[in-house]
Design a protein around this motif. Structure first.
Motif, PDB file in Angstrom:
ATOM      1  N   TYR A 126       0.827  -1.217   0.000  1.00  0.00           N
ATOM      2  CA  TYR A 126       0.000   0.000   0.000  1.00  0.00           C
ATOM      3  C   TYR A 126       0.856   1.260   0.000  1.00  0.00           C
ATOM      4  CZ  TYR A 126      -3.526   3.404   1.440  1.00  0.00           C
ATOM      5  OH  TYR A 126      -4.350   4.503   1.503  1.00  0.00           O
ATOM      6  N   ALA A 145      -9.590  -3.457  -8.066  1.00  0.00           N
ATOM      7  CA  ALA A 145     -10.291  -3.254  -6.800  1.00  0.00           C
ATOM      8  C   ALA A 145     -11.450  -2.271  -6.978  1.00  0.00           C
ATOM      9  CB  ALA A 145      -9.314  -2.748  -5.742  1.00  0.00           C
ATOM     10  N   MET A 161     -12.579  -1.298  -2.897  1.00  0.00           N
ATOM     11  CA  MET A 161     -11.837  -0.098  -2.534  1.00  0.00           C
ATOM     12  C   MET A 161     -12.808   0.935  -1.973  1.00  0.00           C
ATOM     13  SD  MET A 161      -8.882   1.628  -2.594  1.00  0.00           S
ATOM     14  CE  MET A 161      -7.788   0.854  -3.769  1.00  0.00           C
ATOM     15  N   TYR A 217      -7.929  -0.286   0.673  1.00  0.00           N
ATOM     16  CA  TYR A 217      -8.606  -1.437   0.074  1.00  0.00           C
ATOM     17  C   TYR A 217      -9.592  -2.066   1.061  1.00  0.00           C
ATOM     18  CZ  TYR A 217      -4.939  -1.603  -3.551  1.00  0.00           C
ATOM     19  OH  TYR A 217      -4.091  -1.314  -4.581  1.00  0.00           O
TER      20      TYR A 217
END
Length: 265
Positions: free
Chosen positions: A128, A142, A148, A155
């Protein structure tokens, strides 16, 4: 003399078979290959069918409409304890019962006999913190798969939704369980290691399929009991999100390994 002759014949055949077996092993397990991982979603021993209902230990009846989760950071350990770590830049995948995308394929895996698999549920801080530009296709996937909140919020590691009823909630009521990390103070990324039971044989012409059962009932009804009657929407909870993360990481078991050319299950 006959006994000596028989003994010599047995020894000769044993050496010949051992030699052939050794040759076969060396032929099968050379080069690199693929490993396919099929996540077979279930509920308490039954195949998960979206729209179907089941009752948990708290006498809540759930109708599951969505089960998505992120898996990544795959590592395979062989019989000698050697560990193959799949590249991080392409090593995260979204599995979705909605879309039917429940298979993960690992490429360029070194030939070997693998005895266990380790993977994470969610996205770790290292990935991340690479920033939006360092996420590759994962960020877009995502966003397209309801995994998300926003780039700043992060996420969703798990998206588990549907409706439920209970003794005190008699009308169908929506539930939403979204679990992820929220900054460094609430890191819900977890990993699990599973013994394969049967060695996964990888080579340039051998593609094993590892069937992993994911018991969705464990999300709320695992080590920690989470009551939807008490709280039907859980997204950012310092108390319950870590408990759901632990439950989710423990919902996986290996059902079987199919060794072959990968063309069938």
């Amino acid at each position: 003399m006959k006994s000596i002759y028989k003994l010599s014949t047995v020894l000769f055949l044993s050496i010949l078979l051992a030699s052939c077996s050794s040759d076969d092993d060396s032929t099968q397990l050379s080069g690199t290959g693929m490993v396919k991982i099929e996540f077979d979603n279930s509920v308490s021993g039954d195949d998960l069918i979206l729209g179907s209902s089941y009752t948990n230990s708290q006498n809540e009846t759930l109708t599951i409409e969505r089960l998505n989760y992120i898996v990544g950071n795959f590592r395979l350990t062989d019989a000698d304890g050697n560990i193959f770590t799949y590249p991080k830049d392409t090593g995260f995948f979204i599995t979705s019962e909605e879309t039917g995308k429940t298979e993960v394929v690992l490429y360029d895996v070194p030939a070997g006999k693998y005895t266990s698999i380790t993977f994470g549920i969610g996205v770790d801080q290292e990935k991340y913190l690479l920033g939006a530009e360092g996420q590759g296709d994962l960020l877009t996937e995502a966003e397209n798969n309801n995994m998300m909140w926003s780039w700043q919020a992060g996420y969703k590691f798990l998206n588990f939704e549907g409706t439920f009823t209970s003794a005190t909630v008699t009308d169908d009521t929506n539930f939403k369980i979204h679990m992820g990390s929220h900054g460094s103070s609430l890191d819900n990324y977890k990993e699990t290691t599973l013994s394969l039971g049967t060695d996964a044989l990888v080579s340039d012409d051998m593609t094993p399929i590892i069937h992993i059962v994911a018991n969705a009932g464990n999300i709320l009804d695992g080590q920690h009991k989470i009551s939807l009657t008490e709280q039907a929407v859980i997204m950012v909870s310092e108390e319950k999100s870590p408990l759901i993360a632990t439950n989710t990481s423990n919902m996986f078991t290996v059902d079987h390994v199919h060794n072959g050319d990968g063309s069938s299950h």
